[in-house]
Write an enzyme that holds these catalytic residues in place. Structure first.
Site, PDB file in Angstrom:
ATOM      1  N   ILE A 116       2.707   1.621  -3.553  1.00 55.89           N
ATOM      2  CA  ILE A 116       1.871   2.030  -4.690  1.00 55.89           C
ATOM      3  C   ILE A 116       1.333   3.430  -4.422  1.00 55.89           C
ATOM      4  O   ILE A 116       0.566   3.628  -3.479  1.00 55.89           O
ATOM      5  CB  ILE A 116       0.695   1.048  -4.888  1.00 55.89           C
ATOM      6  N   VAL A 174       0.837  -1.206   0.000  1.00 54.91           N
ATOM      7  CA  VAL A 174       0.000   0.000   0.000  1.00 54.91           C
ATOM      8  C   VAL A 174       0.869   1.253   0.000  1.00 54.91           C
ATOM      9  O   VAL A 174       0.593   2.233  -0.687  1.00 54.91           O
ATOM     10  CB  VAL A 174      -0.948   0.007   1.219  1.00 54.91           C
ATOM     11  N   ALA A 175       1.957   1.215   0.768  1.00 56.48           N
ATOM     12  CA  ALA A 175       2.852   2.363   0.835  1.00 56.48           C
ATOM     13  C   ALA A 175       3.608   2.544  -0.473  1.00 56.48           C
ATOM     14  O   ALA A 175       3.864   3.666  -0.907  1.00 56.48           O
ATOM     15  CB  ALA A 175       3.836   2.190   1.985  1.00 56.48           C
ATOM     16  N   ASN A 200       2.640   7.256   4.293  1.00 54.94           N
ATOM     17  CA  ASN A 200       2.080   7.296   2.938  1.00 54.94           C
ATOM     18  C   ASN A 200       1.019   8.381   2.817  1.00 54.94           C
ATOM     19  O   ASN A 200       0.944   9.092   1.810  1.00 54.94           O
ATOM     20  CB  ASN A 200       1.473   5.928   2.615  1.00 54.94           C
ATOM     21  N   ASP A 230      -3.457  27.489 -39.035  1.00 51.25           N
ATOM     22  CA  ASP A 230      -4.195  28.161 -40.086  1.00 51.25           C
ATOM     23  C   ASP A 230      -3.688  29.594 -40.172  1.00 51.25           C
ATOM     24  O   ASP A 230      -3.196  30.144 -39.187  1.00 51.25           O
ATOM     25  CB  ASP A 230      -5.692  28.133 -39.743  1.00 51.25           C
ATOM     26  N   ASP A 236       2.832  11.524   0.818  1.00 51.17           N
ATOM     27  CA  ASP A 236       2.524  11.291  -0.594  1.00 51.17           C
ATOM     28  C   ASP A 236       1.493  12.277  -1.135  1.00 51.17           C
ATOM     29  O   ASP A 236       1.465  12.562  -2.328  1.00 51.17           O
ATOM     30  CB  ASP A 236       1.998   9.861  -0.802  1.00 51.17           C
ATOM     31  N   GLU A 284      -1.164   5.444  -4.657  1.00 57.87           N
ATOM     32  CA  GLU A 284      -2.553   5.449  -5.099  1.00 57.87           C
ATOM     33  C   GLU A 284      -3.087   6.854  -5.354  1.00 57.87           C
ATOM     34  O   GLU A 284      -4.087   7.039  -6.039  1.00 57.87           O
ATOM     35  CB  GLU A 284      -3.455   4.722  -4.094  1.00 57.87           C
TER      36      GLU A 284
END
Length: 903
Positions: free
Chosen positions: A286, A283-284, A737, A330, A741, A288
């Site tokens: 990744i 979990v840490a 995390n 253009d 994070d 998320e």
């Protein structure tokens, strides 16, 4: 029916026979019903797309999204229900955003269908009828008048002073003069097919009649609709990079967590405890929050771009702009002002310059640097009088937006004449009141002249004529001099006038000549033959749709940034080349190509040609798509601008489609990824710069998250290899995390642009988000972070012989070091001292919030027990800070050595 390209090559008789119709009586009602069953209704059809549920489920194909779903399941297993709900919420929000973006894109076809004319005037059974345009069939005879939208593709039968606005299809800024009698033998471009009328274009002048040769999806606009639907949505570079990153990260996490789990079991750790540790580590490891942070950063970037007059419709388009290597623009309205402007006059053997911009009636007419005095320069005075009076356009001030904006009602060329006269105080309403129009001979495309009759305040009657210089000069017998003298026109005079006409045309100016003569009586039924003879020549007016001043500087910025600018336009080759040279787009070694030349190239030849061609003129919608495709096949990241329906397929094919907000059609705006609200090329370049800033910031927080998370894995992994107690409990990893994070990563995404960001070339499109240099930096940072935390843990373990205190040291060291590291991650090239230690206010706030959350679990007794932490004293903080600053110092020192001599 034969292929559409044959219709402009067929005579009226052949067309009548081919379609089995009658030019005078049209089709019978019975025949029309038979044909509608055969050809279908005259409507644009839309392919059925995926259902809402299918679109929603397609959003979950991304590997990183699958990992996040797995992470949410893992969070439930370790009892972190809140984490699980947050992760699932992020996944659902991202999926909903994706569905919304696809829904918006599907609106392009609906906007295209709205362009079809609702009703049409036709001849059936020999009588005039008004019918829904959807009921038209090939062979119907359609009547056209000023203000009508052409309801289907037509082979013109009659054209009386007929002008059609085709900018939406061809990109040409001036209405096209149609001629039903012309017949072509060779293949020609869309903009030159003057004996045809095309569905959804607007009749701006005159009247006409035509046979329907194509309806619905067989029309030009139908083919464009088909191209829009056939061009598949392509993933952006960022989407590709995130997918690659997600796969790599997922595999690494699963492998490392499995190794940690097995190692723990081999050394005798309890099964449940090791399972919880491995799961917490996963979990840490990744991040998320990465998709959420990416989405938020892109959204904030979108808000900043609005201030730069750019509206981003799709989040990932922000990043695509930042990686752009080619901008295909253009000409009309984007690189130029889309306002015909008189810039040069010739009268009385003198060449005059005109200052001012667009339709704003401010500026000056000068001769040798001195302002013209109309009382002394009678030739210029007469020239300007004719320009205003022999004119059907009007200049109006629009103050609805809170500021004064000028708009032209009528033909853009005539509008330029009104503006140049207004710069000398000759206003339309006042002059028309003083010199009322009493009769006229309308403009005719055959004779290319227009004449109006006016009475002067003294009661005299004058005929004022304007038109094509070569034709008008031949009709003049006399010439007006600067001092007001009227002399016989000599051969030398005529040669000088025509020489100046050619000189202006060589500068890509559109030139009109003016002349006049006094007459005795107001004619009842004036004819060209009786009026447009023995005229007195008064002068020439040279006009152009001028380049935007800010676009010149923007092109220079693009060159410095390694971005190639290409002009793609429906205008003529010489005009496009002249404007491109003025803008700095076209240089001596560059090529100019036309659509007809492109059609002769095969795919390999086209891919080679686009490398050195900077101007494409007289191009078709298919040409534009081919150009974009060839550039992309060469590995370029292409931004394509446009405003007309003809641009929509190319905009969809490009990596980033840019629509014009003012002149752009609804079709173009719905198809595009970005809308420029001021139709300005400079705004596109500003958006490119913002895109670079955003991508740089995305790299920064990816680097931050990766180095932090790899450090956390290494801390657990090395501690187990060394036979030490595990330094961080599962709850420690989850809290770290959460507080490091989220907030610092988001703050990194809000970092301001670094110096000289537009002096660097575009990155290699094939380069991953984490390139070689970043992997080296990640390895250094995660290694130093690991050493710092393990050293802190070991120091406390030995000093106090207490694992709980040692874990508290490790936990606090990890949090503080990651927060300090966030500051050094703010730039890959510059030190914190260079960019300003506290210049990112968001980072300062994120640090304060994260520290507060750390102190919360350390100072609240219940939370302290829950986290298995020990009390901390000032000396503990001093020691922890000494270890925690090591990753920060290593990051700053490595930047100095890596970029030595570069910045």
């Amino acid at each position: 029916m034969d292929d559409r390209k044959l219709w402009y090559q067929q005579s009226l008789k052949a067309t009548e026979t081919e379609l089995n119709t009658n030019l005078h009586n049209g089709l019978s009602t019975t025949e029309a019903k038979t044909r509608i069953a055969e050809y279908g209704t005259n409507e644009l059809t839309q392919k059925e797309g995926p259902t809402l549920l299918q679109r929603f489920l397609q959003q979950f194909k991304d590997f990183l999204v699958l990992i996040l779903i797995g992470a949410s399941i893992v969070s439930i297993l370790v009892g972190e229900i809140t984490d699980s709900l947050v992760i699932i919420g992020i996944v659902i929000v991202n999926a909903a955003l994706g569905v919304f973006q696809e829904y918006r894109a599907s609106k392009a076809m609906e906007a295209l269908k709205k362009m079809a004319s609702p009703n049409a005037e036709v001849i059936r059974d020999g009588s005039r009828q008004t019918l829904p345009a959807a009921e038209l069939v090939p062979g119907d005879v359609v009547l056209l008048e000023t203000g009508d939208y052409i309801p289907a593709d037509l082979r013109l039968i009659e054209s009386v002073n007929l002008k059609v606005e085709e900018a939406a299809l061809t990109g040409e800024s001036v209405p096209v003069e149609k001629n039903a009698e012309v017949l072509f033998k060779d293949e020609i471009g869309l903009g030159d097919q003057i004996n045809l009328g095309f569905m959804s274009t607007l009749v701006t002048y005159g009247r006409g009649k035509g046979i329907v040769v194509a309806t619905g999806m067989e029309t030009i606009i139908g083919k464009i609709a088909e191209m829009i639907q056939s061009v598949e949505e392509e993933v952006t570079p960022l989407q590709r990079k995130l997918a690659e990153f997600g796969k790599l990260l997922g595999i690494v996490c699963l492998v490392v967590c499995a190794i940690v789990f097995v190692m723990g079991l081999l050394r005798g750790e309890p099964l449940i405890e090791m399972f919880m540790t491995a799961v917490s580590l996963a979990v840490a490891a990744i991040p998320e929050g990465l998709p959420a942070v990416v989405t938020i950063v892109l959204s904030l970037g979108m808000q900043r771009m609005v201030k730069q007059n750019a509206i981003i419709k799709k989040l990932h388009a922000v990043e695509s702009l930042g990686s752009t290597t080619f901008i295909c623009s253009d000409k009309t309205g984007t690189l130029t002002q889309n306002q015909m402007t008189a810039v040069q006059l010739y009268s009385g053997a003198n060449v005059y310059n005109v200052s001012g911009e667009g339709y704003i009636p401010k500026g000056e007419i000068t001769l040798d640097g001195h302002a013209v005095n109309l009382h002394k320069d009678q030739a210029i005075s007469r020239l300007l009088h004719i320009a205003v009076l022999c004119n059907d356009s009007r200049l109006e001030a629009d103050r609805s937006a809170g500021e004064e904006r000028w708009r032209m009602l009528g033909d853009p060329t005539e509008g330029a004449l009104i503006v140049v006269a207004a710069k000398k105080g000759l206003l339309t309403d006042k002059l028309n009141e003083q010199y009322p129009r009493v009769q006229e001979i309308p403009f005719d495309s055959k004779r290319k002249l227009m004449t109006t009759f006016h009475t002067s305040p003294e009661g005299k009657i004058y005929a004022y004529t304007k038109g094509a210089p070569d034709i008008l000069v031949a009709l003049c017998k006399k010439i007006l001099r600067q001092d007001g003298r009227i002399d016989d026109m000599t051969i030398e005079d005529a040669d000088t006038i025509l020489h100046n006409n050619r000189k202006m045309a060589g500068q890509a100016l559109r030139v009109l000549a003016t002349a006049y003569k006094p007459i005795d009586n107001i004619p009842v039924n004036p004819t060209p033959e009786g009026t447009e003879v023995d005229l007195i020549f008064s002068g020439l007016i040279g006009m152009i749709d001028p380049a935007r001043p800010e676009a010149v500087q923007a092109v220079k910025v693009c060159k410095t940034a390694g971005i190639h600018v290409v002009m793609i336009t429906g205008d003529y080759k010489d005009t496009a080349a002249a404007i491109a040279s003025e803008l700095g787009i076209l240089e001596e070694s560059d090529l100019v190509m036309t659509g007809a030349e492109l059609n002769k190239l095969n795919d390999d030849e086209l891919r080679k040609a686009v490398k050195n061609t900077k101007v494409f003129a007289r191009v078709s919608p298919e040409n534009k798509v081919d150009i974009v495709k060839a550039l992309k096949d060469n590995g370029e990241i292409v931004a394509m601008t446009g405003d007309g329906v003809n641009d929509a397929p190319a905009l969809k094919r490009a990596d980033i489609g840019v629509a014009m907000g003012i002149t752009g059609t609804d079709v173009t705006k719905e198809t595009a990824d970005m809308i420029v609200t001021d139709d300005n090329f400079a705004s596109i370049v500003a958006a490119v710069e913002e895109g670079r800033v955003i991508y740089a910031n995305i790299r920064k927080f990816v680097f931050f998250l990766m180095s932090c998370n790899m450090g956390e894995i290494l801390i657990i992994f090395l501690a187990m290899l060394l036979g030490w107690p595990i330094p961080l409990l599962p709850i420690h990893l989850l809290w770290v995390n959460l507080i490091t994070d989220a907030f610092p990563a988001l703050a990194l995404g809000m970092e301001k642009k670094e110096p000289n960001i537009m002096s660097m070339p575009p990155r290699n499109p094939d380069e991953p988000i984490i390139n070689r240099d970043m992997w080296i930096s990640i390895a250094i940072q995660s290694t130093v972070l690991t050493v710092a935390v393990l050293a802190s843990f070991y120091y406390a373990w030995i000093q106090y012989d207490n694992v709980s205190i040692a874990r508290t040291y490790a936990f606090v060291t990890l949090v503080v070091s990651e927060l300090l590291r966030a500051y050094t991650t703010r730039s890959e090239r510059y030190t914190v001292l260079k960019i300003g230690i506290f210049s990112n206010k968001s980072m300062n706030l994120a640090t304060i919030v994260s520290l507060a959350m750390l102190l919360l679990v350390m100072l609240v007794p219940a939370l302290e027990r829950l986290f298995s932490l020990e009390p901390f004293h000032m000396k503990d903080w001093n020691i922890v800070f000494a270890f925690a600053i090591l990753p920060f110092l290593s990051g700053e020192i490595s930047k100095v050595f890596k970029n030595w001599g570069k910045v």
